[in-house]
Design a protein around this motif. Structure first.
Motif, short mmCIF file in Angstrom:
data_model
loop_
_atom_site.label_atom_id
_atom_site.label_comp_id
_atom_site.label_asym_id
_atom_site.label_seq_id
_atom_site.Cartn_x
_atom_site.Cartn_y
_atom_site.Cartn_z
N VAL A 147 -4.86 -0.59 16.80
CA VAL A 147 -4.24 0.57 16.19
C VAL A 147 -5.27 1.68 16.00
O VAL A 147 -5.01 2.85 16.26
N ASN A 148 -6.46 1.34 15.52
CA ASN A 148 -7.52 2.32 15.27
C ASN A 148 -8.73 2.00 16.15
O ASN A 148 -9.67 1.34 15.71
N GLU A 181 -12.04 -4.34 -3.81
CA GLU A 181 -12.09 -4.70 -2.39
C GLU A 181 -10.66 -4.72 -1.84
O GLU A 181 -9.79 -5.43 -2.35
N VAL A 182 -10.40 -3.92 -0.82
CA VAL A 182 -9.08 -3.81 -0.20
C VAL A 182 -9.11 -4.55 1.13
O VAL A 182 -9.95 -4.25 2.00
N ASP A 238 -7.62 -0.43 7.48
CA ASP A 238 -8.85 -1.20 7.61
C ASP A 238 -9.35 -1.69 6.25
O ASP A 238 -9.12 -1.04 5.22
N ALA A 239 -10.05 -2.79 6.25
CA ALA A 239 -10.64 -3.31 5.02
C ALA A 239 -11.72 -2.35 4.52
O ALA A 239 -12.50 -1.81 5.31
N HIS A 240 -11.76 -2.14 3.22
CA HIS A 240 -12.75 -1.24 2.66
C HIS A 240 -12.90 -1.52 1.17
O HIS A 240 -12.07 -2.20 0.55
N ALA A 241 -13.97 -1.00 0.59
CA ALA A 241 -14.22 -1.09 -0.85
C ALA A 241 -14.01 0.28 -1.46
O ALA A 241 -14.38 1.30 -0.86
#
Length: 611
Positions: free
Chosen positions: A127-128, A105-106, A87-90
């Motif tokens: 998926v999640n 930032e990912v 998931d996108a996250h910082a």
């Protein structure tokens, strides 16, 4: 000379006192240090990396804000990373060069499942599906707040923090971390005390000098007589000296005290506020329990200092984690058992344990007089054995001593399939009276899981269920009989007695057939300290009563069978299946010990009329 020494003492005292006060005022360092970072506010999760938390020594005060609701939790860095997944996250980390916080930032990592070819325009499977991190079994501790949240923690290396709102909205964008800085001034106290002492010494010397000067100005008496001299004209005698004549004033000699007394008062006031920060001290010894922040215990190092060839994985969960998980399960199970809520119980139970409870709900729905399943007790836990694992699925075994000592302890086998899944009860087994759980590793170390086909045990774990089922069915005629400790096996004795009673009851009207076999429950095995294993298995018992006399009928002899089958008697015959949850100790190959039954739980899962 006395006046000179007194003046020197006064000057040194003034310098020492002024410098001591300056250390606590103008030269005093800040009592805290802080770092801040701001994220873009586009990601649902923010991870505060372990490097950022350890930017300064000491406890961390974490403050997050910038959203309507705030969630903060901490856990092992590997667990936090696993929960985030793709998931996108910082990520908030520390820049080694600038010693400032930096934000990375990912982007989301969307990966199509293997061997899947979705049609054009079709959505990929989720998926999640779980997005809200609140309540996850992975966290060592979690907190929730409104628009901002501030917590004082003491987190070591290897621990990270996850920050979120509700898993859907953007995570709080403002992160501030503060550490208590060591601004103690260990020489301030000695300087102040030394200055006060010099001040007192100078005062004493000054008084002594005054007294000496006064004595030296008085008329001398008893002067030795010398040679007789001729008489000289009489001269008027001088007047006697007074104290005012020495100081140049007719008033008492108090001016010198006016400067000394305030200095003494100031010194006294300063010293009255002295604390441990003003004095040199040895480094404080570390004491157990100094921090209330629950932490995973470190893996003990090798006693000879040599590094292991392979690094031992950490325990899957800590004791506080497992206690919190068991408490949640016990509360949920009590509510679900009381209301016979199948959907609720399925959120925390699986496998054989779930099947037995669901069948019990069905039976009680027909006949409320049927007893509910045995309650799941709450902590404290008498035995806790998590699996050594950094991957999933993970397994944890724990033994709960019931508050009512007449109720046997319950052994739970918990299983977590994925990082975002909850631990589910796979087996809930009551220990046999007098059962001795073998010695296992401390919870901080955990135990490795034993492969089902492991041949280093007296019997591979995946063969234990079938072997014991054969012992139940054939008794001493079974080839597996010598492998098991049958003396004192209450479950085996109960099975033999029940079969004999049923044969005696139906000998005239029906023939009885008994079958035993390994059930569909998963085999779980965890290592013990003596190279053996604790093994949980599932065995099914099938009883078939076939009518031999065409005019005869056979009756179900228990309320549960009647409730499940919907009939009370049959002219054809009846069949029922019992599911057994069994816990064994299996010794290592070559051991003189035998496989010992530690506990059992039995439940009716099927009852029907023969076709």
């Amino acid at each position: 000379m006395r006046f000179v020494l007194a003046i020197v003492a006064f000057v040194l005292a003034a310098v020492m006192i002024v410098f001591g006060i300056a250390q606590r005022t103008v030269f005093l360092e800040p009592s805290t240090s802080s770092l801040s970072a701001s994220t873009s506010g586009s990601s649902a999760y923010t991870v505060i990396d372990s490097s950022a938390l350890s930017a300064s020594p000491g406890n961390q005060t974490i403050r997050v804000s910038g959203s309507e609701s705030t969630f903060l939790a901490y856990g092992r860095t590997a667990d936090v990373t696993a929960w985030i997944g793709g998931d996108a996250h910082a990520v908030v980390s520390l820049d080694d060069k600038t010693q400032k916080l930096v934000v990375t930032e990912v982007e989301a990592d969307v990966v199509a499942p293997e061997n899947s070819s979705p049609a054009e325009g079709a959505a990929l499977p989720e998926v999640n599906p779980v997005t809200n991190p609140a309540g996850s079994d992975l966290w060592l501790q979690e907190f929730e707040g409104a628009s901002s949240l501030t917590k004082n923690l003491n987190l070591p290396e290897g621990i990270s923090i996850i920050v979120a709102s509700d898993g859907t909205a953007a995570a709080p964008s403002e992160v501030t971390m503060t550490w208590a800085a060591d601004n103690s001034t260990p020489w301030a106290g000695p300087l102040l005390v030394g200055g006060a002492a010099l001040l007192l010494i100078g005062l004493v010397m000054y008084i002594l000098a005054l007294l000496h000067l006064r004595r030296s100005r008085r008329p001398r008496r008893n002067v030795p007589r010398g040679p007789r001299l001729p008489y000289l004209p009489r001269v008027p005698l001088p007047k006697a000296l007074k104290a005012g004549d020495i100081t140049g004033s007719g008033r008492p000699n108090t001016r010198s005290m006016i400067a000394v007394v305030p200095m003494l008062l100031i010194s006294g006031l300063v010293l009255s506020g002295c604390s441990a920060d003003l004095w040199p001290a040895a480094p404080p010894a570390k004491t157990a329990g100094a921090s209330e922040t629950p932490m995973p215990s470190p893996t003990p190092e090798s006693t000879d200092g040599a590094s292991d060839a392979t690094e031992v994985p950490p325990a899957a969960a800590t004791v506080p984690q497992i206690e919190r998980i068991v408490t949640k399960i016990a509360t949920l199970a009590a509510d679900a058992d009381a209301s016979m809520n199948a959907e609720t119980i399925a959120t925390r139970f699986t496998g054989t344990a779930l099947e037995q409870r669901l069948k019990n709900y069905t039976m009680r729905g027909v006949d409320p007089a049927i007893a509910a399943p045995a309650a799941i007790g709450k902590p404290p836990l008498s035995v806790t054995l998590p699996q050594q694992s950094e991957s999933w699925p993970r397994v944890v075994m724990t033994v709960i001593q019931q508050e009512d000592k007449t109720i046997p302890p319950t052994t739970l086998i918990l299983r977590q399939e994925t990082p975002r899944a909850d631990y589910l009860v796979e087996y809930a087994i009551s220990l046999e009276a007098g059962a001795q759980v073998p010695h296992v590793a401390p919870a901080a170390i955990g135990a490795p899981a034993i492969a089902p086909d492991n041949k280093l045990l007296l019997l591979p774990p995946n063969q234990v269920a079938a072997a014991y089922a054969d012992v139940l069915l054939q008794g001493e005629a079974s080839p597996s009989w010598p492998l098991f400790q049958t003396e004192g096996d209450e479950f085996l004795a109960s099975f033999v007695k029940s079969r004999s009673d049923h044969i005696a009851q139906l000998a005239v009207t029906a023939t009885l057939a008994f079958e035993t076999a390994a059930g569909e429950g998963r085999t779980v095995a965890l290592a013990t300290n003596d190279s053996g294993a604790i093994v949980a298995v599932n065995v099914n018992e099938t009883e078939i009563a076939t009518v031999v006399n065409g005019e005869a009928v056979v009756n179900f002899n228990d309320a549960g069978s009647k409730a499940l089958s919907g009939v009370t008697s049959s002219a054809k015959g009846i069949q029922k299946v019992l599911s057994d949850q069994l816990l064994f100790y299996v010794p290592a190959v070559g051991s003189t010990d035998k496989i010992t039954l530690l506990g059992s739980t039995q439940g009716l899962i099927s009852a029907s009329e023969l076709p």
